[in-house]
Design an enzyme around this catalytic site. Structure first.
Site, PDB file in Angstrom:
ATOM      1  N   CYS A  42     -11.157   0.144   4.410  1.00 20.47           N
ATOM      2  CA  CYS A  42     -12.262  -0.608   3.826  1.00 20.47           C
ATOM      3  C   CYS A  42     -13.144  -1.164   4.954  1.00 20.47           C
ATOM      4  O   CYS A  42     -12.667  -1.460   6.047  1.00 20.47           O
ATOM      5  CB  CYS A  42     -11.723  -1.757   2.977  1.00 20.47           C
ATOM      6  N   ASP A  44     -14.334  -3.971   5.069  1.00 17.94           N
ATOM      7  CA  ASP A  44     -14.067  -5.408   5.183  1.00 17.94           C
ATOM      8  C   ASP A  44     -13.772  -5.800   6.639  1.00 17.94           C
ATOM      9  O   ASP A  44     -12.899  -5.204   7.283  1.00 17.94           O
ATOM     10  CB  ASP A  44     -12.865  -5.753   4.282  1.00 17.94           C
ATOM     11  N   HIS A  98      -6.585  -2.951   0.894  1.00 16.83           N
ATOM     12  CA  HIS A  98      -6.108  -4.318   1.151  1.00 16.83           C
ATOM     13  C   HIS A  98      -6.238  -5.168  -0.107  1.00 16.83           C
ATOM     14  O   HIS A  98      -7.198  -5.039  -0.861  1.00 16.83           O
ATOM     15  CB  HIS A  98      -6.879  -4.948   2.319  1.00 16.83           C
ATOM     16  N   CYS A 101      -9.571  -7.165  -2.066  1.00 15.57           N
ATOM     17  CA  CYS A 101     -10.724  -6.313  -1.731  1.00 15.57           C
ATOM     18  C   CYS A 101     -11.920  -6.666  -2.639  1.00 15.57           C
ATOM     19  O   CYS A 101     -11.846  -6.564  -3.867  1.00 15.57           O
ATOM     20  CB  CYS A 101     -10.343  -4.843  -1.918  1.00 15.57           C
TER      21      CYS A 101
HETATM   22 CO    CO Z   1     -12.150  -4.192   0.753  1.00 17.22          CO
END
Ligand code: CO
Length: 210
Positions: A42, A44, A98, A101
């Site tokens: 991701c 992130d 994760h 998310c």
């Molecule tokens: Co995420």
């Protein structure tokens, strides 16, 4: 110091620290990259592939997008995968999602995010495919955590459905596909699924004469 200046200054310190630790570090990396892993994670900012695995530059080839999706029409993903699997010949492909998310959370809401809806739609489809199990979970937080997990599993399956992976399995008996989930709460990675050349793939998605 302005935030952007801090990054430039920290970069200088980082480069010096690498040389102090290993004088030939940059010389070796400059010559070639030979990563054994492709990471699909991701975007992130809290889930950086190399930091959370303690890996060094040169070890992990990385592709990141919102909610770590493997979309077979995504030219970016397909190109990264092709290069990693058939040129760099990575031994492992890791899809790492994760808990917590934001992409997954957004996908289960009814809020419109404009053009992002097209991307998040892939996660809504994952939810629908696992609707029976997910709707049986009464606690919304538990349901969301499970959706994060099944989303990772579906993305690993998406890899196995791709010609690129099936061709590599046939030609060099690799790579292994791994589905992991990272817990923001304690920084620990949990394994969810592993697929390889011997795994049973739905014949509908198998190609012959690769
Ligand atoms: Co995420």
């Amino acid at each position: 110091m302005k935030n952007i200046e801090r990054l430039i200054s920290q970069n200088k310190s980082w480069a010096q620290a690498q040389i102090d630790r290993d004088p030939a570090f940059f010389e070796r990396l400059e010559a070639a990259q030979k990563p054994k892993f492709l990471w699909i994670g991701c975007s992130d900012s809290r889930v950086p592939a190399t930091e959370i695995t303690g890996a060094l530059p040169g070890e992990i080839f990385v592709h990141r997008n919102i909610a770590n999706l493997v979309v077979h029409t995504d030219l970016n993903l397909v190109s990264v995968l092709e290069y990693a699997v058939h040129h760099l010949k990575v031994k492992h492909v890791i899809v790492c999602g994760h808990y917590g998310c934001g992409g997954v959370e957004a996908a289960v809401s009814q809020k419109s995010f404009g053009i992002l809806n097209k991307w998040l739609r892939n996660i809504k489809d994952v939810y629908r495919a696992h609707g029976e199990e997910l709707s049986s979970l009464a606690d919304p937080r538990t349901r969301l955590r499970r959706l994060v997990e099944v989303n990772v599993e579906e993305q690993v399956l998406n890899l196995a459905k791709m010609e690129s992976i099936q061709k590599a399995w046939k030609r060099r008996n690799a790579p292994l596909l791994h589905g992991w989930v990272y817990d923001l709460h304690d920084g620990i990675i949990h394994r969810l699924i592993q697929l390889g050349p011997d795994s049973n793939i739905d014949p509908l998605y198998l190609y012959d004469e690769l």
